[in-house]
Motif scaffolding. Structure first.
Motif, PDB file in Angstrom:
ATOM      1  N   GLU A 276       0.836  -1.199   0.000  1.00  0.00           N
ATOM      2  CA  GLU A 276       0.000   0.000   0.000  1.00  0.00           C
ATOM      3  C   GLU A 276       0.870   1.247   0.000  1.00  0.00           C
ATOM      4  O   GLU A 276       2.056   1.214   0.364  1.00  0.00           O
ATOM      5  N   TYR A 277       0.262   2.331  -0.431  1.00  0.00           N
ATOM      6  CA  TYR A 277       0.871   3.670  -0.370  1.00  0.00           C
ATOM      7  C   TYR A 277      -0.078   4.542   0.423  1.00  0.00           C
ATOM      8  O   TYR A 277      -1.293   4.570   0.173  1.00  0.00           O
ATOM      9  N   TYR A 278       0.450   5.245   1.421  1.00  0.00           N
ATOM     10  CA  TYR A 278      -0.376   6.081   2.286  1.00  0.00           C
ATOM     11  C   TYR A 278       0.396   7.369   2.547  1.00  0.00           C
ATOM     12  O   TYR A 278       1.527   7.330   3.033  1.00  0.00           O
ATOM     13  N   TYR A 279      -0.211   8.497   2.194  1.00  0.00           N
ATOM     14  CA  TYR A 279       0.477   9.776   2.385  1.00  0.00           C
ATOM     15  C   TYR A 279      -0.457  10.774   3.049  1.00  0.00           C
ATOM     16  O   TYR A 279      -1.534  11.093   2.537  1.00  0.00           O
ATOM     17  N   ILE A 355      -5.531  -9.136   4.324  1.00  0.00           N
ATOM     18  CA  ILE A 355      -4.663  -7.965   4.491  1.00  0.00           C
ATOM     19  C   ILE A 355      -3.294  -8.435   4.973  1.00  0.00           C
ATOM     20  O   ILE A 355      -3.184  -9.104   6.006  1.00  0.00           O
ATOM     21  N   CYS A 356      -2.258  -8.104   4.230  1.00  0.00           N
ATOM     22  CA  CYS A 356      -0.899  -8.528   4.601  1.00  0.00           C
ATOM     23  C   CYS A 356      -0.347  -7.617   5.699  1.00  0.00           C
ATOM     24  O   CYS A 356      -0.661  -6.423   5.766  1.00  0.00           O
ATOM     25  N   SER A 362      -3.474   0.185   6.903  1.00  0.00           N
ATOM     26  CA  SER A 362      -4.779  -0.489   6.903  1.00  0.00           C
ATOM     27  C   SER A 362      -5.068  -1.094   8.263  1.00  0.00           C
ATOM     28  O   SER A 362      -6.161  -0.912   8.821  1.00  0.00           O
ATOM     29  N   MET A 363      -4.085  -1.828   8.803  1.00  0.00           N
ATOM     30  CA  MET A 363      -4.317  -2.491  10.088  1.00  0.00           C
ATOM     31  C   MET A 363      -4.538  -1.466  11.201  1.00  0.00           C
ATOM     32  O   MET A 363      -5.342  -1.685  12.106  1.00  0.00           O
ATOM     33  N   ARG A 364      -3.850  -0.336  11.113  1.00  0.00           N
ATOM     34  CA  ARG A 364      -4.070   0.725  12.108  1.00  0.00           C
ATOM     35  C   ARG A 364      -5.501   1.240  12.030  1.00  0.00           C
ATOM     36  O   ARG A 364      -6.182   1.402  13.058  1.00  0.00           O
ATOM     37  N   GLU A 365      -5.990   1.520  10.815  1.00  0.00           N
ATOM     38  CA  GLU A 365      -7.333   2.078  10.678  1.00  0.00           C
ATOM     39  C   GLU A 365      -8.412   1.080  11.082  1.00  0.00           C
ATOM     40  O   GLU A 365      -9.463   1.477  11.609  1.00  0.00           O
ATOM     41  N   PHE A 366      -8.194  -0.209  10.871  1.00  0.00           N
ATOM     42  CA  PHE A 366      -9.175  -1.202  11.321  1.00  0.00           C
ATOM     43  C   PHE A 366      -9.428  -1.069  12.826  1.00  0.00           C
ATOM     44  O   PHE A 366     -10.538  -1.317  13.297  1.00  0.00           O
ATOM     45  N   GLY A 367      -8.408  -0.704  13.561  1.00  0.00           N
ATOM     46  CA  GLY A 367      -8.553  -0.570  15.008  1.00  0.00           C
ATOM     47  C   GLY A 367      -9.141   0.753  15.453  1.00  0.00           C
ATOM     48  O   GLY A 367      -9.404   0.934  16.652  1.00  0.00           O
ATOM     49  N   ASN A 384      -9.828   8.463  10.168  1.00  0.00           N
ATOM     50  CA  ASN A 384      -9.165   7.156  10.088  1.00  0.00           C
ATOM     51  C   ASN A 384      -9.898   6.229   9.117  1.00  0.00           C
ATOM     52  O   ASN A 384     -10.131   5.049   9.408  1.00  0.00           O
ATOM     53  N   ASP A 385     -10.245   6.793   7.954  1.00  0.00           N
ATOM     54  CA  ASP A 385     -11.095   6.034   7.032  1.00  0.00           C
ATOM     55  C   ASP A 385     -10.563   5.960   5.609  1.00  0.00           C
ATOM     56  O   ASP A 385     -11.272   5.515   4.703  1.00  0.00           O
ATOM     57  N   HIS A 386      -9.321   6.358   5.380  1.00  0.00           N
ATOM     58  CA  HIS A 386      -8.834   6.478   4.003  1.00  0.00           C
ATOM     59  C   HIS A 386      -8.456   5.121   3.422  1.00  0.00           C
ATOM     60  O   HIS A 386      -8.853   4.781   2.302  1.00  0.00           O
ATOM     61  N   ALA A 387      -7.705   4.315   4.178  1.00  0.00           N
ATOM     62  CA  ALA A 387      -7.470   2.940   3.744  1.00  0.00           C
ATOM     63  C   ALA A 387      -8.779   2.160   3.755  1.00  0.00           C
ATOM     64  O   ALA A 387      -9.013   1.303   2.895  1.00  0.00           O
ATOM     65  N   MET A 388      -9.644   2.453   4.737  1.00  0.00           N
ATOM     66  CA  MET A 388     -10.948   1.792   4.798  1.00  0.00           C
ATOM     67  C   MET A 388     -11.764   2.071   3.538  1.00  0.00           C
ATOM     68  O   MET A 388     -12.450   1.192   3.015  1.00  0.00           O
ATOM     69  N   ASP A 389     -11.677   3.305   3.046  1.00  0.00           N
ATOM     70  CA  ASP A 389     -12.423   3.646   1.831  1.00  0.00           C
ATOM     71  C   ASP A 389     -11.841   2.948   0.615  1.00  0.00           C
ATOM     72  O   ASP A 389     -12.595   2.418  -0.216  1.00  0.00           O
ATOM     73  N   ASP A 390     -10.525   2.914   0.475  1.00  0.00           N
ATOM     74  CA  ASP A 390      -9.983   2.296  -0.739  1.00  0.00           C
ATOM     75  C   ASP A 390     -10.206   0.778  -0.722  1.00  0.00           C
ATOM     76  O   ASP A 390     -10.438   0.168  -1.765  1.00  0.00           O
ATOM     77  N   ILE A 391     -10.207   0.164   0.459  1.00  0.00           N
ATOM     78  CA  ILE A 391     -10.545  -1.265   0.563  1.00  0.00           C
ATOM     79  C   ILE A 391     -12.008  -1.479   0.166  1.00  0.00           C
ATOM     80  O   ILE A 391     -12.345  -2.421  -0.556  1.00  0.00           O
ATOM     81  N   ARG A 392     -12.865  -0.591   0.640  1.00  0.00           N
ATOM     82  CA  ARG A 392     -14.290  -0.695   0.293  1.00  0.00           C
ATOM     83  C   ARG A 392     -14.506  -0.535  -1.210  1.00  0.00           C
ATOM     84  O   ARG A 392     -15.319  -1.246  -1.817  1.00  0.00           O
ATOM     85  N   TYR A 393     -13.773   0.395  -1.845  1.00  0.00           N
ATOM     86  CA  TYR A 393     -13.893   0.561  -3.297  1.00  0.00           C
ATOM     87  C   TYR A 393     -13.531  -0.732  -4.021  1.00  0.00           C
ATOM     88  O   TYR A 393     -14.201  -1.129  -4.981  1.00  0.00           O
ATOM     89  N   PHE A 394     -12.459  -1.390  -3.558  1.00  0.00           N
ATOM     90  CA  PHE A 394     -12.034  -2.626  -4.209  1.00  0.00           C
ATOM     91  C   PHE A 394     -13.104  -3.708  -4.081  1.00  0.00           C
ATOM     92  O   PHE A 394     -13.481  -4.357  -5.061  1.00  0.00           O
ATOM     93  N   VAL A 395     -13.602  -3.905  -2.869  1.00  0.00           N
ATOM     94  CA  VAL A 395     -14.572  -4.981  -2.645  1.00  0.00           C
ATOM     95  C   VAL A 395     -15.880  -4.695  -3.379  1.00  0.00           C
ATOM     96  O   VAL A 395     -16.419  -5.563  -4.076  1.00  0.00           O
TER      97      VAL A 395
END
Length: 424
Positions: A276-279, A355-356, A362-367, A384-395
């Motif tokens: 992942e890339y997170y900025y 999730i690797c 991602s793992m931080r935002e899940f918590g 704390n929803d940015h990785a959560m949003d991109d995961i949701r877009y994929f699924v």
């Protein structure tokens, strides 16, 4: 045909309309998933139509016509044909002609996915309507469908899984069932005699938190607490070795807010979030341009053949940059938040996505990702929803899109060998 077995509650739904002196003009069935309400509702609707009318017009309504066909129509047609009905489906025109002996009635199919859907059913004259997944439809569509039922003796049929107790349908219909002259049936999995203990246990494992209360216990409950309470660090996976069969990148793009991109690799039956890339420009103290974010997108791909990049369609400037470079095909993300959250939860529980452990953001935002305390609507807190949003877009876009037949991606490549190992 195979002998049919019904529970006591299903039999009540099948026969509620039979008493000609009954004061009821509608029936409502809600409750758990896989509780047998959909099948008996559809059958009861058609049996009532033929008991009461000949040569009349009715409507089946779902959130979309595609979901209606999948969840209701195809299995109902098989059941009716086994009972001696003749079903002629004209899916190009979205209707069914159903006949029994010399009697014939027509059933139109409608999707009520948004506010504009009410125009589709406007002008119809109906003798009855069945609304499947009614809690997922906009109120304007439901009220327009009911207004079309102007024939003497018309009745309404409602079927849904629970949502928030502040939902308009709960407030207007379930809480006022007697005043609305509606029979109300609440279903649990115990009301489905065809459900084996093993299948029931499998469904119970798929949900947690709010969705467990709604879809397994059948409760109209407000969303609260962590959105994904089961996603602890022990649920992370080692990245699989070798090349995946396919790759997709999902993007939640931000300028002031963080940007989160995920690289997904298909290995066997599972999609892994391998990198992942997170900025976060606030934390970094400097913002990045669209072009700089694009360079990070290319770096994330590592020269792999990426089927597509899924991007929130509101990120217009970033989409323009991706298309200008001409290297990646873009797909606009499906962005229904609560539906997408539910789909992510099921995909994680089933192991469709993994999730690797190197995906630390991602793992931080899940918590940290939580439901808003505002009980008037279902909505997660916009933090704390940015990785959560991109995961949701994929699924929602790739996994659910492929299931719905809406997304066609590149043909899979032969994997070079891999091995994924769970941690903990």
């Amino acid at each position: 045909m195979t002998a049919l077995s019904f529970s006591k509650k299903q039999m009540e739904v099948l026969c509620w309309w039979f008493d000609s002196h009954s004061p009821y003009h509608a029936v409502i069935c809600d409750g758990a998933v896989r509780s047998g309400k959909t099948m008996c509702m559809g059958l009861s609707f058609v049996l009532w139509a033929f008991y009461r009318f000949d040569g009349h017009t009715f409507a089946f309504c779902g959130k979309t016509i595609r979901s209606l066909k999948r969840n209701v129509i195809r299995s109902l047609m098989e059941l009716l044909q086994g009972l001696g009905f003749v079903c002629r489906a004209v899916f190009s025109e979205n209707y069914l002609d159903i006949s029994l002996g010399k009697q014939k009635n027509r059933f139109y199919l409608f999707g009520g996915k948004d506010e504009g859907s009410s125009a589709l059913i406007q002008g119809m004259t109906l003798s009855g309507v069945l609304l499947d997944e009614v809690a997922l439809m906009p109120r304007s569509f439901v009220e327009q469908a009911l207004a079309r039922c102007s024939v003497e003796g018309a009745k309404f049929w409602f079927n849904c899984n629970p949502e928030s107790p502040n939902h308009w349908f709960y407030q207007e219909w379930i809480s006022q069932a007697q005043e609305k002259q509606a029979r109300y049936f609440h279903f649990t999995m115990d009301d489905n005699p065809s459900l084996s203990p093993a299948v029931r246990q499998r469904y119970e494992r798929l949900y947690s938190g709010t969705f467990y209360q709604r879809f397994i216990l059948g409760e109209w409950t407000a969303a609260q607490g962590l959105v994904y309470p089961f996603m602890t660090p022990q649920q992370a996976w080692d990245a699989p070795q070798g090349m995946g069969e396919r790759y997709v990148i999902s993007c939640d793009y931000g300028t002031v807010n963080p940007s989160s991109f995920g690289l997904w690799g298909k290995f066997g039956d599972h999609w892994y979030r391998v990198e992942e890339y997170y900025y976060d420009s606030r934390q970094a103290g400097a913002s990045r341009t669209d072009e700089e974010h694009y360079q990070q997108l290319e770096a994330l791909a590592h020269g792999k053949s990426v089927d597509c990049v899924v991007v929130d369609p509101s990120a217009a400037s970033f989409l323009t940059v991706i298309r200008r470079h001409g290297k990646f095909r873009t797909v606009p993300a499906r962005n229904q938040v609560v539906d997408g959250i539910r789909q992510v939860g099921v995909a994680l529980k089933q192991g469709d996505i993994r999730i690797c452990r190197n995906c630390i953001y991602s793992m931080r935002e899940f918590g940290l990702y939580r439901w808003n305390d505002d009980r008037s609507r279902d909505a997660p807190i916009k933090e704390n929803d940015h990785a959560m949003d991109d995961i949701r877009y994929f699924v929602a876009t790739i996994l659910q899109g492929e299931e719905d037949g809406l997304i066609a991606l590149a043909a899979p490549r032969r994997p070079a060998g891999w091995r994924g190992r769970r941690i903990g």
